[in-house]
Design an enzyme around this catalytic site. Structure first.
Site, PDB file in Angstrom:
ATOM      1  N   ARG A  77      37.821  -8.487  63.432  1.00 38.41           N
ATOM      2  CA  ARG A  77      37.288  -8.707  62.090  1.00 38.41           C
ATOM      3  C   ARG A  77      35.878  -8.151  61.947  1.00 38.41           C
ATOM      4  O   ARG A  77      35.531  -7.600  60.894  1.00 38.41           O
ATOM      5  CB  ARG A  77      37.305 -10.204  61.756  1.00 38.41           C
ATOM      6  CG  ARG A  77      36.735 -10.587  60.393  1.00 38.41           C
ATOM      7  CD  ARG A  77      37.168  -9.680  59.249  1.00 38.41           C
ATOM      8  NE  ARG A  77      38.595  -9.469  59.155  1.00 38.41           N
ATOM      9  CZ  ARG A  77      39.160  -8.500  58.457  1.00 38.41           C
ATOM     10  NH1 ARG A  77      38.404  -7.627  57.802  1.00 38.41           N
ATOM     11  NH2 ARG A  77      40.463  -8.369  58.414  1.00 38.41           N
ATOM     12  N   LYS A  99      18.764  -0.736  47.436  1.00 39.26           N
ATOM     13  CA  LYS A  99      19.664  -1.802  46.980  1.00 39.26           C
ATOM     14  C   LYS A  99      20.837  -1.929  47.950  1.00 39.26           C
ATOM     15  O   LYS A  99      21.997  -1.687  47.616  1.00 39.26           O
ATOM     16  CB  LYS A  99      20.135  -1.515  45.560  1.00 39.26           C
ATOM     17  CG  LYS A  99      18.990  -1.517  44.544  1.00 39.26           C
ATOM     18  CD  LYS A  99      19.450  -1.094  43.168  1.00 39.26           C
ATOM     19  CE  LYS A  99      18.282  -1.024  42.188  1.00 39.26           C
ATOM     20  NZ  LYS A  99      18.670  -0.542  40.857  1.00 39.26           N
ATOM     21  N   LYS A 111       6.052   2.702  41.381  1.00 40.44           N
ATOM     22  CA  LYS A 111       7.007   2.306  40.354  1.00 40.44           C
ATOM     23  C   LYS A 111       6.304   1.600  39.196  1.00 40.44           C
ATOM     24  O   LYS A 111       5.079   1.468  39.187  1.00 40.44           O
ATOM     25  CB  LYS A 111       8.104   1.437  40.978  1.00 40.44           C
ATOM     26  CG  LYS A 111       8.985   2.219  41.968  1.00 40.44           C
ATOM     27  CD  LYS A 111      10.010   1.342  42.627  1.00 40.44           C
ATOM     28  CE  LYS A 111      11.039   0.809  41.649  1.00 40.44           C
ATOM     29  NZ  LYS A 111      11.939   1.875  41.121  1.00 40.44           N
ATOM     30  N   GLU A 120       7.152   7.191  39.526  1.00 41.65           N
ATOM     31  CA  GLU A 120       8.184   6.982  38.511  1.00 41.65           C
ATOM     32  C   GLU A 120       7.601   7.225  37.125  1.00 41.65           C
ATOM     33  O   GLU A 120       6.563   6.667  36.766  1.00 41.65           O
ATOM     34  CB  GLU A 120       8.712   5.549  38.618  1.00 41.65           C
ATOM     35  CG  GLU A 120       9.721   5.173  37.542  1.00 41.65           C
ATOM     36  CD  GLU A 120      10.100   3.706  37.625  1.00 41.65           C
ATOM     37  OE1 GLU A 120       9.691   2.938  36.720  1.00 41.65           O
ATOM     38  OE2 GLU A 120      10.783   3.312  38.589  1.00 41.65           O
ATOM     39  N   ASP A 164      12.953   8.406  35.203  1.00 37.35           N
ATOM     40  CA  ASP A 164      13.729   7.172  35.143  1.00 37.35           C
ATOM     41  C   ASP A 164      14.284   6.913  33.753  1.00 37.35           C
ATOM     42  O   ASP A 164      13.556   6.938  32.756  1.00 37.35           O
ATOM     43  CB  ASP A 164      12.849   5.999  35.580  1.00 37.35           C
ATOM     44  CG  ASP A 164      13.637   4.711  35.743  1.00 37.35           C
ATOM     45  OD1 ASP A 164      14.704   4.763  36.379  1.00 37.35           O
ATOM     46  OD2 ASP A 164      13.190   3.670  35.238  1.00 37.35           O
TER      47      ASP A 164
END
Length: 350
Positions: free
Chosen positions: A141, A174, A206, A239, A266
């Protein structure tokens, strides 16, 4: 544009090379076999892949071990088990599977008929592990959890990377907590490129940094001063969200020596009511930058939109979906493969 409905057709075009390998091959650092490591994992200064595998094994075994296995299978039984693909896709995690089997029992013999990055089709037996039945079932597994997730990421990445050309596809941060290196390794196997590994290996200015610094120029200027003061060499990305911000950045770099290497564009891809996208703003930004810096499109990137975005002239396209919401590729490990295939045919999974 590429549609999900033609998924299998695109995968079928991938060469099906036949490669046989064994876990008894020369070992590299971390216990991954040299033969099966078609694509090496990305580097990370603190990530311990072996410890991650041990954690996965220990969370499964707990403090008693596999009680079902202990109750039903003679301890000295030797078996062969085969890896079965239950979906078409790109297989990934073979080198990691070798490492897991090695950690569970070095005497297990593993053979592969495919390597990381190869195409597998539904119903294909693409690998075999032989040895002690207890140890194979204990490892099963954990091996499959890693391989299914990695193969799902690699499969989607392959489709996105092909559609994005000539732009190159990137993932983001992410990723599943604790699986950063594993997820990013799968992206490489699928033909994508890695963005920064974490907060430590690249400056990425950012929206929150810009707001806190009092504007985009202030933020870049602060980064330039910090890197110079600390004598650091690394890529710098900023960004931008509007054409005005792009112009501000270009105005600053014209009169200053800067470490800036890439400009993110962006959410300059605008979705339309008819399901299409408008890339006019994105193209305008690329034209303004005019090759002075790498460019990266971000936002509204899907399998359906990535081709059109890739034709806009951007250098890179980043997509969090490659890792944050990917569907695992269905793979199983079976001792009785004939019965497994019979059940698979009944359920349309083989």
């Amino acid at each position: 544009m590429i549609s999900v409905s033609v998924f299998s057709a695109h995968l079928a075009a991938i060469p099906r090379s036949f490669v046989r390998m064994s876990a008894s091959a020369t070992q590299t650092t971390g216990g991954v076999s040299q033969g099966s490591m078609a694509i090496k994992p990305p580097s990370h200064p603190t990530y311990d892949l072996k410890a991650v595998v041990n954690l996965a094994l220990s969370e499964d075994a707990g403090h008693t071990g596999d009680v079902t296995c202990l109750a039903t299978i003679p301890f000295d039984m030797e078996v062969e088990a085969y890896f079965l693909a239950k979906e078409d896709g790109i297989v990934a995690g073979i080198a990691l599977a070798d490492m897991i089997f090695e950690q569970v029992d070095p005497s297990l013999k593993v053979e592969w008929m495919r390597k990381d990055g190869d195409y597998v089709h539904k119903g294909l037996k693409f690998g075999k592990v032989s040895g002690n039945a207890h140890k194979i079932v204990v490892a099963e597994r954990v091996v499959l959890n890693f391989m299914q997730r990695m193969s799902g990421i690699a499969t989607l990445t392959k489709l996105m990377a092909d559609a994005a050309c000539p732009a190159r596809i990137l993932e983001t941060r992410k990723t599943a907590p604790g699986l950063r290196l594993v997820d990013k390794w799968a992206v490489l196997i699928g033909g994508g490129r890695n963005h920064r590994m974490g907060l430590f290996d690249m400056v990425m200015i950012k929206d929150n940094h810009i707001s806190a610094a009092g504007g985009i120029v202030n933020a870049i200027k602060s980064v330039d001063e910090y890197l110079k003061q600390k004598n650091l060499e690394m890529d710098v990305e900023v960004e931008t969200r509007t054409l005005e911000e792009v112009k501000e950045v270009l105005g600053y770099v014209c009169g200053s020596k800067t470490r800036l290497t890439r400009i993110m564009l962006d959410n300059m891809v605008v979705p339309l009511d008819n399901g299409d996208i408008d890339v006019t703003m994105l193209k305008d930004a690329v034209e303004l930058i005019n090759g002075r810096f790498e460019t990266e499109a971000s936002g509204n990137v899907t399998l359906e939109t990535v081709h059109k975005i890739g034709q806009s002239g951007v250098t890179f396209i980043s997509s969090g979906a490659l890792t944050h919401s990917v569907k695992a590729l269905d793979i199983s490990l079976k001792i009785d493969t004939e019965l497994a295939l019979e059940v698979g045919r009944r359920t349309k999974r083989a």
